[in-house]
Design a protein around this motif. Structure first.
Motif, mmCIF file in Angstrom:
data_model
loop_
_atom_site.group_PDB
_atom_site.id
_atom_site.type_symbol
_atom_site.label_atom_id
_atom_site.label_comp_id
_atom_site.label_asym_id
_atom_site.label_seq_id
_atom_site.Cartn_x
_atom_site.Cartn_y
_atom_site.Cartn_z
ATOM 1 N N GLY A 280 0.865 -0.929 -0.063
ATOM 2 C CA GLY A 280 -0.016 -0.099 0.029
ATOM 3 C C GLY A 280 0.951 1.199 0.121
ATOM 4 O O GLY A 280 2.002 1.349 0.170
ATOM 5 N N SER A 281 0.213 2.482 -0.001
ATOM 6 C CA SER A 281 0.938 3.777 -0.141
ATOM 7 C C SER A 281 -0.058 4.800 0.362
ATOM 8 O O SER A 281 -1.341 4.767 -0.075
ATOM 9 N N THR A 282 0.305 5.532 1.135
ATOM 10 C CA THR A 282 -0.752 6.723 1.619
ATOM 11 C C THR A 282 -0.955 7.692 0.204
ATOM 12 O O THR A 282 -1.918 8.143 -0.156
ATOM 13 N N TYR A 283 0.133 8.102 -0.302
ATOM 14 C CA TYR A 283 0.263 9.310 -1.390
ATOM 15 C C TYR A 283 0.138 8.675 -2.628
ATOM 16 O O TYR A 283 -0.062 9.545 -3.650
ATOM 17 N N GLY A 284 0.754 7.212 -2.795
ATOM 18 C CA GLY A 284 0.975 6.888 -4.229
ATOM 19 C C GLY A 284 -0.417 6.809 -5.041
ATOM 20 O O GLY A 284 -1.457 6.345 -4.546
ATOM 21 N N GLY A 285 -0.309 7.382 -6.142
ATOM 22 C CA GLY A 285 -1.506 7.386 -7.049
ATOM 23 C C GLY A 285 -2.581 8.676 -6.824
ATOM 24 O O GLY A 285 -3.960 8.566 -7.028
ATOM 25 N N ASN A 286 -2.113 9.602 -6.065
ATOM 26 C CA ASN A 286 -3.152 10.781 -5.579
ATOM 27 C C ASN A 286 -3.691 11.273 -6.874
ATOM 28 O O ASN A 286 -3.018 11.537 -8.078
#
Length: 404
Positions: A280-286
């Motif tokens: 997962g990622s918090t900012y990835g793909g925003n």
């Protein structure tokens, strides 16, 4: 040397992990950067192959402004339509079936390494964890990425090596055959090395590499963070070789045109272990990053831009080999592919970079005592001619200093 520095008080509070050039910029336009003291430089670094369309490209500026007034960030707990748009484009243009979006190349590498090991774990072979890499490689600065990279200096002082990472000599495919065994999960390689000194695999080597990994049942990971997104005259460097498509590919840098965007691309098979909760990622793909990434992708993935890369790269190759002939005491080799160009020097490459700055030319460093030319992909022939002229003057200065 004409330079501009930040105040000592400001630098005092910056962690000292960079050996910065004493030069600061306040704006850019195309292949030009303008220092805080008003000097104009021809930029053949492009944020280390990141600003693929140069600085302040109007298409990217418009995409940023438009999305910035709508929505920046919501988190991956929701559907993000902007991700689907860019993922569809990437998959339509490549071998890939699925994409995981990140903020950087390093994060894309982390996803790829996890996917390779997870692939074998879900197939009932959890012992297959070894990742084979190559000397001179650079895959990022996270702990797993530096273990996968072929530069022992990046591990100095950070404790023991992580288990499951092996390095071989770049391009030695016989050694690779011998090294692959029952605990091998995957092979990671840059089709054209960036920091390793712009060394490129041949088309035949790319095809053989694919055959070796397929026959051994291990995943092939291409790190195209620097060599991808049009840098070599193809959308991705491995596309020069028919039949060399990997199982997983890491992309970043020019994908965002200077905005932080990265991606890990994979086939359905290669990504079969990446199920909910495994990554997962918090900012990835925003949404903001996806809007800029889509605009950059559309602008780069055109016949006109890719043809320009080939044309300008051909000019550089011819002219730089001419410099090598005229300055054999300065230039030892010209290497690379497309607009990922390495110039191996007889003198110290860091000193050469400084002397090039005196000519208002910015070049990057590299391994094996190289400097790299990584200009915007839309560099004009006139700008390339200007860069060669500045390099020639730099060579003249190097020769004069050596004779003094």
């Amino acid at each position: 040397m004409s330079t501009a520095t930040s105040s000592n008080s400001s630098q005092h509070h910056i962690m000292g992990v960079y050996n910065r050039a004493p030069l600061a910029f306040e704006r850019g336009r195309g292949a030009r950067l303008f220092s805080t003291t008003g000097e104009e430089y021809l930029d053949c670094v492009a944020g280390i192959a990141t600003c693929g369309l140069g600085h302040a490209h109007p298409v990217l500026v418009d995409a940023l402004k438009t999305q910035g007034e709508k929505l920046w960030h919501v988190s991956n707990i929701y559907t993000i339509p902007e991700q689907e748009v860019l993922a569809d484009k990437l998959c339509a243009a490549t071998f890939a079936d699925v994409v995981f979006f990140t903020n950087s190349g390093t994060e894309a590498i982390e996803c790829a390494l996890k996917a390779a090991r997870r692939y074998h774990a879900v197939a009932g072979n959890p012992e297959r964890i070894d990742i084979i890499g190559f000397d001179g490689s650079f895959h990022g600065r996270s702990y797993a990425a530096v273990n996968a990279s072929g530069n022992a200096g990046y591990l100095d002082g950070f404790g023991p090596r992580l288990p499951g990472f092996i390095q071989l000599q770049f391009g030695d495919l016989e050694a690779l055959k011998a090294a692959i065994g029952p605990t091998t999960a995957g092979v990671i390689i840059e089709p054209v090395q960036g920091e390793g000194g712009a060394r490129a695999l041949t088309e035949a080597q790319l095809v053989e590499l694919r055959q070796i990994t397929r026959e051994a049942g291990v995943l092939l990971i291409f790190d195209e963070v620097q060599s991808g997104m049009g840098r070599t005259g193809k959308l991705f460097a491995h596309e020069w070789a028919d039949g060399a498509e990997p199982d997983i590919m890491c992309v970043a840098k020019a994908l965002g045109g200077g905005f932080p965007v990265g991606a890990c691309l994979a086939t359905h098979e290669g990504a079969k272990g990446m199920t909910p909760g495994t990554h997962g990622s918090t900012y990835g793909g925003n949404p903001l990053a996806m809007a800029v990434g889509t605009a950059a992708f559309d602008a780069i993935n055109t016949p006109e831009l890719l043809d320009n890369v080939k044309t300008v790269a051909g000019y550089f190759t011819q002219q730089l080999n001419g410099l090598k002939d005229r300055f054999p005491d300065v230039v030892l080799d010209v290497r690379g592919k497309g607009l990922l160009i390495g110039i191996k020097l007889a003198s110290n490459n860091r000193e050469f970079m400084g002397l090039a700055r005196d000519q208002q030319l910015l070049v990057a460093g590299g391994g094996d005592n190289c400097v790299r030319l990584l200009p915007p992909l839309n560099l004009t022939l006139a700008e390339a001619q200007e860069a060669v002229a500045k390099l020639e003057k730099t060579c003249e200065v190097v020769r004069a200093q050596a004779a003094a």
